[in-house]
Enzyme design. Sequence first.
Site, PDB file in Angstrom:
ATOM      1  N   CYS A  73      39.053  42.680  -0.542  1.00 15.51           N
ATOM      2  CA  CYS A  73      37.738  42.874  -1.140  1.00 15.51           C
ATOM      3  C   CYS A  73      37.410  41.653  -2.014  1.00 15.51           C
ATOM      4  O   CYS A  73      38.288  40.818  -2.275  1.00 15.51           O
ATOM      5  CB  CYS A  73      37.725  44.154  -1.981  1.00 15.51           C
ATOM      6  SG  CYS A  73      38.598  44.006  -3.559  1.00 15.51           S
ATOM      7  N   HIS A  81      44.374  47.452  -6.919  1.00 13.88           N
ATOM      8  CA  HIS A  81      44.408  47.254  -5.467  1.00 13.88           C
ATOM      9  C   HIS A  81      45.759  46.647  -5.083  1.00 13.88           C
ATOM     10  O   HIS A  81      46.449  46.061  -5.921  1.00 13.88           O
ATOM     11  CB  HIS A  81      43.285  46.316  -5.044  1.00 13.88           C
ATOM     12  CG  HIS A  81      41.922  46.915  -5.180  1.00 13.88           C
ATOM     13  ND1 HIS A  81      40.848  46.456  -4.454  1.00 13.88           N
ATOM     14  CD2 HIS A  81      41.446  47.928  -5.949  1.00 13.88           C
ATOM     15  CE1 HIS A  81      39.769  47.158  -4.764  1.00 13.88           C
ATOM     16  NE2 HIS A  81      40.107  48.057  -5.678  1.00 13.88           N
ATOM     17  N   GLU A 108      46.563  43.985  -3.527  1.00 13.72           N
ATOM     18  CA  GLU A 108      46.675  42.554  -3.785  1.00 13.72           C
ATOM     19  C   GLU A 108      46.873  42.262  -5.266  1.00 13.72           C
ATOM     20  O   GLU A 108      47.730  41.451  -5.633  1.00 13.72           O
ATOM     21  CB  GLU A 108      45.432  41.811  -3.279  1.00 13.72           C
ATOM     22  CG  GLU A 108      45.219  41.927  -1.777  1.00 13.72           C
ATOM     23  CD  GLU A 108      44.383  43.140  -1.354  1.00 13.72           C
ATOM     24  OE1 GLU A 108      43.860  43.117  -0.226  1.00 13.72           O
ATOM     25  OE2 GLU A 108      44.264  44.116  -2.138  1.00 13.72           O
TER      26      GLU A 108
END
Length: 160
Positions: A87, A57, A59
């Site tokens: 998330c 992801h 991040e």
Amino acid sequence: MATQADHERFMRRAIELAYEAMESGKGRPFGAVVVRDNEIVAEGHNEVPHRMDITAHAETVTLGRATQALNSLDLSDCDIYVNGVPCPMCMTAIYWSKIRKLYYACPSADGVAAGFDDSVMYADLAKPLHERELPAEQVTAVLDEARACYAAWRARQGGE
């Protein structure tokens, strides 16, 4: 101290990275930048389909780059800018990194409208382990062996 213009600049870069992920076909529409002392130290976008890695992801990619760039697992003097609320996996990585502050643009409702609904995961993670949707079972026959591994770690760290 970052000004409003700085916050907007960093967030715009995260949004640009989200577009890069989409337009390149490498990822989903998420971008992130890690900032220290008003300078971007790392940036990235979602690379899940490109890497065939469910953990890639925006991040997590960016946090990994930041820890490498700064040669530290402690990012407590850094901030992260993301185009949407992270998330649960990414939020946890942000906590583990000790990021000083999370800045986001789109609230969770916007993510849901775009097809990214993490609310079920967040709700399930709030439950005790034995009540979650994902079945979990403790293997107690090797509990002492597993505890010995933790004890060995503590001993190496100078603990009891």
